[in-house]
Scaffold this motif. Sequence first.
Motif, PDB file in Angstrom:
ATOM      1  N   CYS A 129     -46.366  55.835  15.714  1.00  0.00           N
ATOM      2  CA  CYS A 129     -46.127  56.196  14.361  1.00  0.00           C
ATOM      3  C   CYS A 129     -47.710  56.608  14.075  1.00  0.00           C
ATOM      4  O   CYS A 129     -48.599  55.902  14.261  1.00  0.00           O
ATOM      5  CB  CYS A 129     -45.749  55.387  13.329  1.00  0.00           C
ATOM      6  SG  CYS A 129     -45.820  56.191  11.735  1.00  0.00           S
ATOM      7  N   THR A 141     -48.655  57.243  11.197  1.00  0.00           N
ATOM      8  CA  THR A 141     -49.025  56.875   9.757  1.00  0.00           C
ATOM      9  C   THR A 141     -49.568  55.385   9.755  1.00  0.00           C
ATOM     10  O   THR A 141     -50.497  55.016   9.334  1.00  0.00           O
ATOM     11  CB  THR A 141     -47.759  56.817   9.008  1.00  0.00           C
ATOM     12  OG1 THR A 141     -47.460  58.245   8.898  1.00  0.00           O
ATOM     13  CG2 THR A 141     -48.195  56.482   7.537  1.00  0.00           C
ATOM     14  N   CYS A 142     -48.556  54.748  10.572  1.00  0.00           N
ATOM     15  CA  CYS A 142     -49.079  53.180  10.581  1.00  0.00           C
ATOM     16  C   CYS A 142     -49.115  52.382  12.105  1.00  0.00           C
ATOM     17  O   CYS A 142     -49.721  51.471  12.172  1.00  0.00           O
ATOM     18  CB  CYS A 142     -47.880  52.460   9.910  1.00  0.00           C
ATOM     19  SG  CYS A 142     -46.439  51.993  11.073  1.00  0.00           S
ATOM     20  N   CYS A 160     -40.415  56.026  12.438  1.00  0.00           N
ATOM     21  CA  CYS A 160     -41.026  54.969  12.995  1.00  0.00           C
ATOM     22  C   CYS A 160     -40.080  53.721  12.427  1.00  0.00           C
ATOM     23  O   CYS A 160     -39.610  53.640  11.368  1.00  0.00           O
ATOM     24  CB  CYS A 160     -42.285  54.865  11.699  1.00  0.00           C
ATOM     25  SG  CYS A 160     -43.172  53.481  11.872  1.00  0.00           S
TER      26      CYS A 160
HETATM   27 ZN   LIG Z   1     -45.202  54.003  10.542  1.00  0.00          ZN
END
Ligand SMILES: [Zn+2]
Length: 181
Positions: free
Chosen positions: A4, A6-7, A26
């Motif tokens: 991911c 994002t994270c 995710c």
């Molecule tokens: Zn994520």
Amino acid sequence: MNFCTTCGAEVALQIPEGDDRKRYVCLSCQSIHYTSPRVIVGCLPIHEGKVLLCRRAIEPRRNYWTLPAGFMENGETSQQGAARETWEEAEAKATELELYRIYDIPHISQVYMFYRCGIEQGAFGAGPESLESALFEERDIPWDELAFPVVSRSLKEYFSDATQGRFPVRVAAIERRRKPS
Ligand SMILES: [Zn+2]
């Protein structure tokens, strides 16, 4: 994609609720990562009836001839991108760009946009991604040494249109190459 953006957790291919195709989702933060077709912009640079081709210095298809083209960048127009690629690959300044072809290549999720253009003062060279560049008349085109089907298709259509002296804009699809039977 594996992780991911994002994270940083792992992603999996899943059909999100309410969607109809698989996306990278995710497993931790549930972000859905969409991927889209890529736009490739390029030129058919013409000087005194000849087309400027570049011999690729990079893979894929190193040593094969191609029209100057590459991925469109964020923040530029397709026309600016086509001129930029022509400068980067062939050190030619594109003039009077006119949209000529849009080729959809759905099996590799690419869209090509080719502009016809002139070459300022007929001057060209070879950028870092090219071994050399050269102007070709139709009869001298190295048909067996062209890098991609989209290049041979563009050249065939261009020379066919040139005999009529008319260059209508067309949109066409290029299908997956069939294995010889
Ligand atoms: Zn994520």
